[in-house]
Design a protein around this motif. Sequence first.
Motif, mmCIF file in Angstrom:
data_model
loop_
_atom_site.group_PDB
_atom_site.id
_atom_site.type_symbol
_atom_site.label_atom_id
_atom_site.label_comp_id
_atom_site.label_asym_id
_atom_site.label_seq_id
_atom_site.Cartn_x
_atom_site.Cartn_y
_atom_site.Cartn_z
ATOM 1 N N GLU A 212 2.116 6.536 12.104
ATOM 2 C CA GLU A 212 1.937 6.618 13.558
ATOM 3 C C GLU A 212 0.910 7.682 13.920
ATOM 4 O O GLU A 212 0.089 7.491 14.820
ATOM 5 C CB GLU A 212 3.281 6.893 14.235
ATOM 6 N N ALA A 213 0.921 8.784 13.181
ATOM 7 C CA ALA A 213 -0.052 9.843 13.461
ATOM 8 C C ALA A 213 -1.463 9.386 13.111
ATOM 9 O O ALA A 213 -2.426 9.671 13.828
ATOM 10 C CB ALA A 213 0.306 11.102 12.674
ATOM 11 N N ALA A 214 -1.595 8.644 12.008
ATOM 12 C CA ALA A 214 -2.920 8.191 11.586
ATOM 13 C C ALA A 214 -3.397 7.020 12.442
ATOM 14 O O ALA A 214 -4.606 6.770 12.539
ATOM 15 C CB ALA A 214 -2.895 7.768 10.120
ATOM 16 N N GLY A 215 -2.486 6.317 13.032
ATOM 17 C CA GLY A 215 -2.842 5.196 13.885
ATOM 18 C C GLY A 215 -3.371 4.000 13.118
ATOM 19 O O GLY A 215 -4.127 3.191 13.651
ATOM 20 N N THR A 216 -3.000 3.868 11.878
ATOM 21 C CA THR A 216 -3.470 2.728 11.083
ATOM 22 C C THR A 216 -2.487 2.433 9.960
ATOM 23 O O THR A 216 -1.810 3.353 9.471
ATOM 24 C CB THR A 216 -4.861 3.003 10.469
ATOM 25 N N VAL A 217 -2.378 1.181 9.574
ATOM 26 C CA VAL A 217 -1.619 0.874 8.360
ATOM 27 C C VAL A 217 -2.549 0.504 7.212
ATOM 28 O O VAL A 217 -2.136 0.439 6.065
ATOM 29 C CB VAL A 217 -0.626 -0.299 8.565
ATOM 30 N N ASP A 218 -3.827 0.235 7.540
ATOM 31 C CA ASP A 218 -4.740 -0.239 6.502
ATOM 32 C C ASP A 218 -5.475 0.897 5.807
ATOM 33 O O ASP A 218 -5.792 0.798 4.635
ATOM 34 C CB ASP A 218 -5.756 -1.207 7.115
ATOM 35 N N ASP A 219 -5.752 1.945 6.545
ATOM 36 C CA ASP A 219 -6.533 3.035 5.978
ATOM 37 C C ASP A 219 -5.597 4.014 5.274
ATOM 38 O O ASP A 219 -5.048 4.927 5.894
ATOM 39 C CB ASP A 219 -7.317 3.734 7.090
ATOM 40 N N THR A 220 -5.390 3.807 3.968
ATOM 41 C CA THR A 220 -4.423 4.645 3.254
ATOM 42 C C THR A 220 -4.898 6.099 3.161
ATOM 43 O O THR A 220 -4.074 7.002 3.106
ATOM 44 C CB THR A 220 -4.182 4.115 1.833
ATOM 45 N N GLU A 221 -6.204 6.291 3.147
ATOM 46 C CA GLU A 221 -6.704 7.677 3.081
ATOM 47 C C GLU A 221 -6.264 8.450 4.321
ATOM 48 O O GLU A 221 -5.851 9.613 4.225
ATOM 49 C CB GLU A 221 -8.227 7.683 2.976
ATOM 50 N N LYS B 241 0.812 -1.221 0.000
ATOM 51 C CA LYS B 241 0.000 0.000 0.000
ATOM 52 C C LYS B 241 0.846 1.273 0.000
ATOM 53 O O LYS B 241 0.317 2.355 -0.209
ATOM 54 C CB LYS B 241 -0.909 0.019 1.232
ATOM 55 N N TYR B 242 2.121 1.149 0.272
ATOM 56 C CA TYR B 242 2.959 2.344 0.354
ATOM 57 C C TYR B 242 4.128 2.193 -0.601
ATOM 58 O O TYR B 242 4.899 1.235 -0.507
ATOM 59 C CB TYR B 242 3.440 2.565 1.786
ATOM 60 N N ILE B 243 4.207 3.130 -1.536
ATOM 61 C CA ILE B 243 5.206 2.982 -2.592
ATOM 62 C C ILE B 243 6.092 4.220 -2.622
ATOM 63 O O ILE B 243 5.613 5.346 -2.733
ATOM 64 C CB ILE B 243 4.531 2.759 -3.950
ATOM 65 N N LEU B 244 7.373 3.974 -2.524
ATOM 66 C CA LEU B 244 8.353 5.056 -2.429
ATOM 67 C C LEU B 244 9.286 5.004 -3.639
ATOM 68 O O LEU B 244 9.145 4.160 -4.517
ATOM 69 C CB LEU B 244 9.166 4.917 -1.129
ATOM 70 N N ALA C 145 -3.677 3.093 -2.119
ATOM 71 C CA ALA C 145 -2.238 3.123 -1.902
ATOM 72 C C ALA C 145 -1.785 4.561 -1.707
ATOM 73 O O ALA C 145 -2.524 5.502 -2.024
ATOM 74 C CB ALA C 145 -1.501 2.509 -3.093
ATOM 75 N N VAL C 146 -0.581 4.719 -1.165
ATOM 76 C CA VAL C 146 0.007 6.053 -1.014
ATOM 77 C C VAL C 146 1.334 6.051 -1.754
ATOM 78 O O VAL C 146 2.099 5.096 -1.683
ATOM 79 C CB VAL C 146 0.240 6.401 0.471
ATOM 80 N N MET C 147 1.569 7.125 -2.504
ATOM 81 C CA MET C 147 2.765 7.205 -3.343
ATOM 82 C C MET C 147 3.636 8.364 -2.848
ATOM 83 O O MET C 147 3.147 9.483 -2.680
ATOM 84 C CB MET C 147 2.315 7.439 -4.783
ATOM 85 N N LEU C 148 4.891 8.078 -2.602
ATOM 86 C CA LEU C 148 5.826 9.130 -2.174
ATOM 87 C C LEU C 148 6.912 9.273 -3.239
ATOM 88 O O LEU C 148 7.659 8.333 -3.507
ATOM 89 C CB LEU C 148 6.451 8.770 -0.822
ATOM 90 N N VAL C 149 6.963 10.469 -3.830
ATOM 91 C CA VAL C 149 7.861 10.703 -4.957
ATOM 92 C C VAL C 149 9.154 11.330 -4.452
ATOM 93 O O VAL C 149 9.125 12.191 -3.564
ATOM 94 C CB VAL C 149 7.191 11.615 -6.000
ATOM 95 N N GLY C 150 10.268 10.906 -5.015
ATOM 96 C CA GLY C 150 11.562 11.440 -4.625
ATOM 97 C C GLY C 150 12.090 12.463 -5.595
ATOM 98 O O GLY C 150 11.511 13.533 -5.775
ATOM 99 N N ASN C 151 13.137 12.086 -6.314
ATOM 100 C CA ASN C 151 13.932 13.025 -7.090
ATOM 101 C C ASN C 151 13.248 13.570 -8.351
ATOM 102 O O ASN C 151 13.733 14.505 -8.958
ATOM 103 C CB ASN C 151 15.243 12.340 -7.471
ATOM 104 N N ALA C 152 12.131 12.998 -8.777
ATOM 105 C CA ALA C 152 11.493 13.446 -10.020
ATOM 106 C C ALA C 152 11.084 14.912 -9.904
ATOM 107 O O ALA C 152 10.354 15.274 -8.983
ATOM 108 C CB ALA C 152 10.286 12.584 -10.336
ATOM 109 N N ALA C 153 11.552 15.745 -10.854
ATOM 110 C CA ALA C 153 11.438 17.193 -10.668
ATOM 111 C C ALA C 153 10.332 17.846 -11.488
ATOM 112 O O ALA C 153 10.097 19.035 -11.361
ATOM 113 C CB ALA C 153 12.780 17.855 -11.009
ATOM 114 N N GLU C 154 9.641 17.087 -12.327
ATOM 115 C CA GLU C 154 8.616 17.662 -13.189
ATOM 116 C C GLU C 154 7.495 18.281 -12.342
ATOM 117 O O GLU C 154 6.942 17.625 -11.457
ATOM 118 C CB GLU C 154 8.053 16.559 -14.099
#
Lengths: 233, 285, 399, 318, 255
Positions: free
Chosen positions: C322-331, C97-100, C120-129
């Motif tokens: 940790e702040a959301a208190g869940t790993v299942d609820d991606t929203e 569910k979490y893609i980096l 799912a949650v997507m975390l983008v790194g170096n892509a600058a567009e």
Amino acid sequence: MLKVSDLRVSYGPIEVIHGISLEVKEGECVALIGANGAGKSSTLKAICGLVPAKAGTISFEGQDITNQSGHAIVRAGITMCPEGRQVFPQMSTVQNLRMGAYARSDNEQASDLEDMMNMFPILRERAHQAAGTLSGGEQEMLAIARALMARPKLCIFDEPSLGLAPKIVAEVGATIERIKKMGKTILLVEQNSLMALRLADRAYLFEAGEIVLSGTGEELQSHPEVAKAYLGH
Amino acid sequence: MIEILQQIINGMAIGGVYVLIALGLTTVFGILGIAHFAHGSVSMFGGYLTFFLVVMWGLPLALAILIALVVGFLLGVLIELLAYRPVRNANHINAFIVALGLTMMVEGLNLEFFGHEQVVIPTDFSRVFNIGGVTIPELRLYVILAAALLIAAMTIFVEKTKTGQAIRAVAENRDAAILMGVNVNTIPLVVFSISTALGVCAGVMVGALFAIAPGIGEGLVVKGFAVLILGGLGSIPGAVVGGLVLGITEALAAGFISSAYKDVIAFVAMILVLLVRPQGLMGKA
Amino acid sequence: MKLTTLTAALALAGTTALAAEKTLDIGVSDALTGGAAVYGLPQANAVKMAAEEINAAGGIKVGDDTYMLNVIAYDDKANPTEASNSVRKLIDRDGVKYILGFCCSGATGAVASFIENEDAVMLVGNAAERSITTREIPNLVRTRPPADYTGAAAGTFVAQKGHKKVAVLGALDIGFYASYVDAFEKELEKAGGEIVTRESFGLKDRDMTPQLTKIRELGPDAILVVGYVEPAAFIYRQAVELGIDVPRFGFTSGSEEQFLRVATSEQMEGVWDLRPTELTLLSASDNGIAYHANYSEKYGIAPSPSSPYAYDQTYALKDAIEAAGTVDDTEAVAAALRELPVPDEVVMQYLPVDGKMFDVNGQAYTSNGAFQWQGGNWVFVQDLPSDAAAYSAFLSTID
Amino acid sequence: MRWNGKTLLWALALVGFILLPQLITVKYYLHLSILALCWVIAAQGQNLIQGYTGYVSIVQAGFMGIGAYSTALMGLHYDLPVWLTILLAPCVTAVFAVLTGYPSLRVKGHYFAVVTLAFNLVIFIVLMNWHDLTQGEAGITGIPKPGGKDSWLNWRDRGTYYYFVLSIAILMTGLAALIVRSRIGQTLIAIRQNEDLVGAIGIAAWKYKLFAFVTSAMYAGLAGAIYAHYQSFINPEIFGVAQSLDAILAVIIGGSGTIAGPVIGAFFVVFLPEYLRFADSFRLILYGLVLVLATIFMPRGIVGVAGDLWAKVKGKPS
Amino acid sequence: MTTAILQVEKLCKSFGGVHAVRDLTFHVAPGEILGLIGPNGSGKSTTVNALAGVFPPTSGEILLAGGHIQTLPEYERVAMGLSRTFQTASIFPEFTVREQLRLGCNVTLKSHPLSSVFGIGRHPGEDEAVESRINDILELTGLAEVAEDKVGTITAAQQRFLMIATTLASEPKIVLLDEPAAGLVSHERKTLSNLIRAIRDTGVSVLVIEHHMALIMEVCDRIVVLNFGSKIAEGTPEEIRNDKAVIDAYLGEAV
């Protein structure tokens, strides 16, 4: 000099030469005649190493040359003047002639070149012209001269008159006659059977990949079936 | 005026490289009828190898180039024997597809051995000549001169030596060449050694003047074919004229029309030539 | 497969006081091979290193559960089709569910185009567009600022130096380089300057003399070189060879070694690089120095300057879960990311907007710096005048 | 007898394709199957020009790009319905194919290949650099699915899209079979064998070659359009020369000059990388090796090998 | 004089300044067999190629049944009724004999090529007409027994006859036979000369380019002789045989 025994040649699964035997003795002129596709050219190609022999042997001056590569056979002393002349079109006449002596390593090529120019004066006129621009008859002369440049022991002519004007055909015939007189051994394939049989000491008749008849030139000329099917009388 | 002169000088260096690549392609094409698409990647292999010999082993440049020539030659021979020879008598499409496959393989080999980073072959030539406002770096001048020298050597080889004549003969009429006693099994190897030698030299020039990196070889080989189309098939003068025309066209297009579309302009020029003269600038009708 | 109970045996044995320890799979989609691997592979390494650190420090705590991170990394070769394939595989097959990761814009754009519909949650790194964060995709955040944010700062900087006529030579077919130049131009024009020409080069071009000859004829006050380091290095060299002696500015982010392969230090002397501060030891924080040391020890090679974008993703994700208190609820996790303060462990020097690491667009901002080549090294000279809040407001106006 | 066997195989394959979504448990493979079906369409087109006419074209991916961008841009700029832009995309591609085919078909063999390759490069460069139109390398995002918001089919569901692409792939494969069997197809096969003779018996070979080239481009354009709406995102990267080589590989591996070949080959090129988890350089080497070995040892592709085996199996009992 | 089927007026063709054919004028009358002979390099091949449309003439006119064709491409000339053979056997090796002939009939079809894709919009009875014509041609050329054989597997002589058969498939008004006897032996040449006459008897004119004098003398109504690109003689076989210029340039003493 050249001895072919029980030669078989196939292209893929199709056998085109079904075990032929023939012989050319030193100083002889031997002709192969027969219809197109009867196997004359395939036999020549097998002798010259352009196509492999499936079975049988070819020996030259007592040495087995069966399935040797083409250039080795040239070095052994067999040169072919191919069907359709096959000059190098963008090379000059002189360059073509020099290519003829490619397999030689002696120093007499320059004088041989001069001899050829004397024998075929038209080639001197065309010495620096690209061979592709020569007329058909001139190209035939070039091809013959080029073959002679190799100083062959056995000279093979494949359809030298094919596609040439009657006048040139006569000229080609005269040229081969001259070469014969020079003492060269000649193997000749001609669809112009009349000319071939006139030139030849002996001849073999091919039909469907086999030799069906052999004898001296005169014998074959007077053979009724040959006369009917190949000489057109 | 200075600007135009400068652009012509600019174009001549890359044009010289194009000529060498095209000469390598045209000899192979003439003899074997194969579009030796892997030629660019083989060139880059030679360049890479030179770089590594110079930088990793500390060999002098000339020796490094010599070793690269030998290894490049072996690679060329291997390619001919293992890949091109089996398809020699097949349809030309098959040979072309084999060439494409080989390109992938050599590119892959380059990546495997030499990595993704671009490499630049170090040289000692860093002076810059200034002639009335037109600047020529020393290295560039040597590249142009070396290209000219190689072209001349190649021409003399083909025209004046017995082997050169045999190569021409095979190109013009393979069967007749056999009948002259030319060993047509070794001629392709000679041809590949010449072609690879020219290619390795081009690779070294690219590597010294510019850089070798993945994909650059493929770009060069496409340009090489463009040169053949421009100049005319199988013609040495055609390759020379076509290569210089392409290089200078690119420089002028980048300088005066659009740098983003300079390759497009070069290809359009090639296609226009094709429309007007399908046989190429120097080709015979 | 997604959650594996590792401690079932322990629990059965009646051991108390230990909460259940579980595994959380997180995915990385990045260029692990190919030309872009110089950016992608260090990012994947950085995520793995961060995950190990987090696990060693006791994992992620959600309620009574503790999650240990397990990283599944796939190679997308920076190719859009491959990237959508590898993310599809992570979501559909591996249940991640979490893609980096995500170093490169084309591949990232392809994934961003469908991620909104996924759980799912997507975390983008170096892509600058820039367009990656202009669409306000709720389950996407990015640690690297868009190129034009940096370009604007660079434009202000160059204008302050008093240059009026600037010639640009750049990899303008690449979107984020073009947007850097656009933003640069806008700031330059505000100060009365102008871009006199925009010349382009392709990724495989190494002969820039035609473009430089044209620029030489135009006689600019300065030139701006924008593009990947490999071709850019040739521009700096060939400019000197052609006798161009005006100040040279650039946006290339190359290392000293990369430039010295192509040009001599004399030819490079005085060149400016105007870029996000990223990981440069001269300007690094304590975190940065530790990161550099740990990474170098673990992988036997120095980290790339941009790899901390991915390292920081991992800590941002940890804090958000940790702040959301869940790993299942991606929203909920995605929402928590948008509210997150900058975590303590991050390496890059983020400029928070309203006290939050990511703005409403999911975009984070770092500081930008002006580096200059001096005697064989890139020397940090000063921060560029960057305005994260203003840019964030501007970004929200684009769609 | 042989005809029946063939028909049976095709029917079995059809049933297999229809049941596939039910058989697949991991949706990821459904995703790959959709991509493979897009490639089936493109490869059928490639086969017309490469396999039947005997001209290796290296611009198939470029034409896919033109199809993909034209459907996306027409949808964005003129607000046309998706089904219409999918239909128009091959037509736009055809226009480009006529413009490029006319000069390039003047040359033969390798030259044709190189000229078309140059066209692929040109298409790529223009897609990259014409920012105002194509948004360059960043690409176009948010390309809508067919059917709109309140369609009775859920187009977001991959199963639905699978059947949509499958129907088109079947349709286009059927059309290819019809073309090949027609007078036109026979003429193309004749051109492959002896182009000079085709002219001498009174057939304008260039018209047929252009027809084959343009039709193959339209197949590519359609495949590109379907791809674009499926992925919702396009950028120039996926329409480069490397992908054109994939189209050639699909035809060669599957069996050039056969109708089943491109179908098999397309699945091969999409699924093969999944099972080749090597480093990039090794994969390139392996790919090249497959191409070289396949060309040398099975020039008629998987279909050809299967046919030989079938003949052997059938030959033995009798 | 009735309208000629083929009228050639002042035909010139030069390649880069070299005149291959110069001011050549001749005609072929309906139902006539005309021979075109001359030494190699005299311009016969150039003439045939110019007539067939391989390249345009430098100047001059070519009229087919009264209509100008010198600017038309090769395939349109075939459609108008002029078809040719090649010196070397030119075949589709993977097709059967029947398939090659069917392709040869293409030019006579009225329905659009696309109609054969979808099977709609075809002219009724066309397919049947084509098949029956193919059968007639097979019969005429003696190829009926190899009709279903692959062209690549039949004998060289059969391939030569197939080439002539293929020219007939397009329903020509005139056929150009370029060295049809090359490689044929005596009894096959007999068959050939019978075939040429049979073709003429179906109302098709024939232009034969050939070196084999016996064949030429036997079948031709008239003969045109070229040398150095120009016509040096024209007349009946008897006239040609005794023409001094022809003997000097071409026949020599041998005949």
